[in-house]
Design a protein around this motif. Structure first.
Motif, short mmCIF file in Angstrom:
data_model
loop_
_atom_site.label_atom_id
_atom_site.label_comp_id
_atom_site.label_asym_id
_atom_site.label_seq_id
_atom_site.Cartn_x
_atom_site.Cartn_y
_atom_site.Cartn_z
N VAL A 63 0.84 -1.20 0.00
CA VAL A 63 0.00 0.00 0.00
C VAL A 63 0.88 1.25 0.00
O VAL A 63 1.90 1.31 0.69
N GLY A 64 0.49 2.23 -0.79
CA GLY A 64 1.15 3.53 -0.76
C GLY A 64 2.15 3.81 -1.85
O GLY A 64 2.50 4.97 -2.10
N SER A 79 8.07 1.69 -0.92
CA SER A 79 7.78 2.51 0.26
C SER A 79 8.85 2.35 1.35
O SER A 79 9.37 3.34 1.86
N GLN A 87 -1.11 3.37 -5.90
CA GLN A 87 -1.92 4.58 -6.07
C GLN A 87 -2.59 4.61 -7.45
O GLN A 87 -3.76 4.95 -7.59
N SER A 132 8.17 7.65 -6.14
CA SER A 132 7.88 7.81 -4.71
C SER A 132 8.74 8.93 -4.13
O SER A 132 8.39 9.55 -3.13
#
Length: 341
Positions: A57-58, A204, A63, A223
């Motif tokens: 996630v992230g 991440s 996204q 990111s």
């Protein structure tokens, strides 16, 4: 009634009655089942769809997929639940997708790296024939970033130290054999240097360790972008064919003399054997989702250039990349690299 009849005749009538009742029941059931089946096919989807994202996630891929699913769910008038199954450079989620029931209720992201991992033995299927492709959606902007206080001011500084001290400089990437790892190894080969690669389950955590000065370099899709704009990271180079508009002052690897271009477009697919009418509904829904203003806004924010292809064209693209990966695996000695890891 059977009273007063001979026993044999009584039994015969009972058997005949039972058979007739069973026949009527069977006919009635069939007449009820056929409309239900037809109705289910015509009303797809009549329950929530699971979307497998093979990344944590992230991250930028997560996204991107969530934005697409939100728009597609409105088009299909049914919720699409994103389920993150990260690990093995995206292959854990891909394996789960390939094994799912091909009924349209399990779909997901198919990383283009399936063309590499299937040849490296990390994915036991042939991506050219054993998956259903629905759409190629968008690309990614990859780059090399360092903490703001890093001793490396330019990529030339990195190359100079890597030549002087082979294997000393560390870089964080999102998994062995994935785009960020292979892109950096292509760059190292072109520059004639050796790095110390540190693998993570996704971008991440790699980002967090670079921000904390635990690793020298970050190799990832964008990111790093908000942290570059906030002054916490410095972007040394991007990996696209051209400079990204958001960071137009940052050169590409190609500009700096290294013939390395990595875009790794995202794709959406389903298990092999998806019914044609369901495949068409999903292709139409994600075609509209990719062209929507909502998705374009998210894509621009995460520096994901739109690279749409319809399912059949995406399948042809996968076959082309498969051939290119065969050569890349040999050139970078990726099988040996995996064995050592």
């Amino acid at each position: 009634m059977t009273q007063g009849l001979p026993p044999s005749l009584s039994r015969r009538r009972l058997l005949l009655g039972s058979a007739a009742t069973a026949a009527v029941a069977a006919t009635g059931t069939a007449s009820l089942l056929v409309p239900r089946i037809a109705r289910a096919a015509g009303e797809y989807p009549d329950r929530p769809i699971t979307f497998i994202c093979p990344w944590p996630v992230g991250g930028t891929a997560d996204q991107s997929m969530r934005a697409l699913c939100q728009v597609a769910s409105g088009i299909l008038k049914q919720s699409i639940v994103v389920e993150n199954r990260a690990g093995a450079s995206g292959m854990i989620g891909t394996k789960a997708l390939a094994r799912a029931n091909p009924d349209g209720y399990t779909i997901g992201q198919i990383p283009i790296s399936v063309t590499r991992f299937s040849q490296l033995g990390m994915l036991q299927l042939d991506p050219r024939t054993e998956l259903t492709y629905l759409a190629r959606t968008s690309g990614q902007t990859f780059g090399i970033a360092v903490p703001a206080g890093s001793r490396f001011k330019t990529l030339a500084d990195v190359v100079a130290e890597a030549k002087a001290h082979p294997g000393k400089i560390t870089y964080a990437h999102a998994g062995i054999g994935g785009a960020t790892h292979v892109g950096m190894e292509q760059f190292a080969l072109a520059a004639g240097v050796k790095f110390n690669a540190i693998a993570y389950k996704g971008g991440s955590q790699a980002l967090q360790d670079v921000l904390a000065n635990q690793v020298d370099l970050l190799a990832d899709s964008s990111s790093w972008a908000p942290h570059v704009e906030a002054g916490k990271l410095r972007l040394l180079a991007t990996w696209g064919e051209q400079r990204t508009p958001r960071f137009k002052d940052t050169p590409t690897l190609k500009e700096l003399g290294y013939n390395v271009v990595v875009e790794a477009p995202n794709g959406i697919g389903a298990p092999k054997g998806l019914p044609p009418e369901i495949e068409k509904k999903l292709r139409d829904a994600f075609r509209a989702a990719v062209s929507s203003a909502e998705f374009k806004t998210v894509a621009a924010r995460i520096d994901a250039p739109i690279m749409y292809l319809d399912g059949p064209d995406y399948k042809k693209y996968v076959a082309e990349v498969y051939g290119q990966e065969t050569q890349l695996i040999q050139r970078l000695k990726l099988k040996e690299m995996l064995a050592q890891s």
